[in-house]
Enzyme design. Structure first.
Site, PDB file in Angstrom:
ATOM      1  N   HIS A 133       2.756  -3.519 -25.138  1.00 13.44           N
ATOM      2  CA  HIS A 133       3.552  -2.675 -24.231  1.00 13.44           C
ATOM      3  C   HIS A 133       3.552  -1.226 -24.720  1.00 13.44           C
ATOM      4  CE1 HIS A 133       5.184  -5.687 -21.524  1.00 13.44           C
ATOM      5  NE2 HIS A 133       5.495  -6.457 -22.554  1.00 13.44           N
ATOM      6  N   THR A 177       4.916  -6.913 -27.765  1.00 12.60           N
ATOM      7  CA  THR A 177       5.640  -5.638 -27.736  1.00 12.60           C
ATOM      8  C   THR A 177       4.720  -4.484 -28.107  1.00 12.60           C
ATOM      9  OG1 THR A 177       7.712  -6.747 -28.303  1.00 12.60           O
ATOM     10  CG2 THR A 177       7.603  -4.375 -28.703  1.00 12.60           C
TER      11      THR A 177
END
Length: 341
Positions: free
Chosen positions: A43, A40
């Site tokens: 990202h 994450t």
């Protein structure tokens, strides 16, 4: 305090100074010792479409950590100064039907630490005491800092009975590799994991996978034949989000097989529903960790001898965070730890 933050709406992450978070009546103040970089966080670093829609700027990011309790809100019970803790990164509302029904991980109003509110890539973190998990002495700060992704692996792996079963895992990222280790530890027969990243497939072998298969070079059907499998896999865990991998999984499942899905496809994905229907497959979506049953299972698995140390491949001081992010983005690593001490 020193922190890593998403300061601008563009690729990158920045070492900066932010105010120490304020302690609320029901909160803990945690001095961070170790953090781990999550997919994450990559990202968010890359500032992809999901991050642009989800993450406010500026904001301190990060949600995988281990630390020490240095402040306790006046309404908090059950913690003392000096307790070693990690914590659940999904902060839930407590009043929706799922929360009140004991299905807290399915809260419709979840807020993510380091995604929607200030995260753990900092010298200090404040979270609700409810979200903190007290660490047994035998679990190191390094291992505790990866409890969040380990929890994804445990939640996925233990969704279905694995004892004596043949298991297929598509996607040899750190979570997929840890899921393979869990499956073997709890008594699966064959655990086959697929990917096209040889570095991570080698890590999976070190973590106990029966076979780690580069599907660009080797046929899954041939591997099944080599293992003496004639009827297909009993349990599947889809960790990649790659449509072709899921298609291969559907084709390889035994009738009545069960699939747990954690990988998130980048776009809409076509499914051959005839495979699902005529094989009588069960498909379960996995999100986060069950609160807090998964956390107790994680600690117990490690205490009972599950060795996760090979998945932690790189350590960096926080001042060298860029090297850590570059290593994670290269795909040539397992988990990367940032040291805040």
């Amino acid at each position: 305090m020193k922190s890593l933050a998403k300061l601008k709406a563009e690729p990158g992450i920045w070492l900066t100074r932010t105010e120490k978070p304020k302690l609320g009546h029901n909160d803990l103040l945690i001095k961070i010792k170790k953090t781990a970089i999550c997919g994450t966080d990559i990202h968010i670093y890359n500032w992809d479409e999901w991050a642009q829609k989800t993450v406010p700027t500026p904001m301190v990011v990060g949600h995988e950590y281990a630390g020490e309790v240095v402040g306790i809100g006046q309404e908090v019970k059950g913690f003392t100064l000096g307790d070693r803790v990690s914590g659940e990164g999904h902060i839930t509302c407590g009043h929706c039907r799922n929360c009140r029904g004991g299905r807290t991980h399915l809260c419709r109003n979840t807020v993510g630490v380091g995604v929607n509110r200030a995260g753990s890539f900092a010298e200090y973190l404040v979270i609700p005491a409810y979200n903190a998990f007290k660490l047994p002495d035998e679990i190191s700060d390094d291992l505790a800092s990866i409890f969040d992704p380990f929890g994804n692996a445990v939640h996925t792996a233990l969704s279905f009975d694995l004892v004596g079963e043949d298991v297929l895992i598509t996607g040899a990222g750190p979570i997929g590799i840890m899921a393979a280790a869990v499956a073997k530890h709890v008594g699966a027969r064959h655990v086959v994991i697929t990917d096209i990243n040889e570095y991570r497939l080698d890590l999976a072998r070190k973590m106990g996978a029966t076979r780690a298969v580069d599907v660009s070079k080797e046929s899954l059907k041939d591997v099944m034949t080599d293992l003496g499998m004639t009827e297909g896999f009993d349990v599947g865990m889809e960790m990649s989000g790659v449509p072709m991998a899921f298609t291969s999984m559907l084709e390889s499942m035994n009738n009545g097989g069960k699939i747990a899905m954690l990988g998130i496809p980048g776009s809409d994905m076509a499914i051959d529903w005839s495979q699902v229907i005529f094989k009588g497959l069960t498909i379960k979506g996995i999100y986060g960790r069950e609160m807090f049953e998964t956390w107790y299972k994680m600690a117990s698995l490690i205490q009972s001898g599950l060795d996760l140390t090979p998945i932690i491949t790189h350590h960096y001081n926080i001042d060298d965070f860029q090297q850590g992010f570059d290593m994670m983005r290269s795909g040539q690593s397992g988990k990367v730890i940032l040291d805040w001490t």
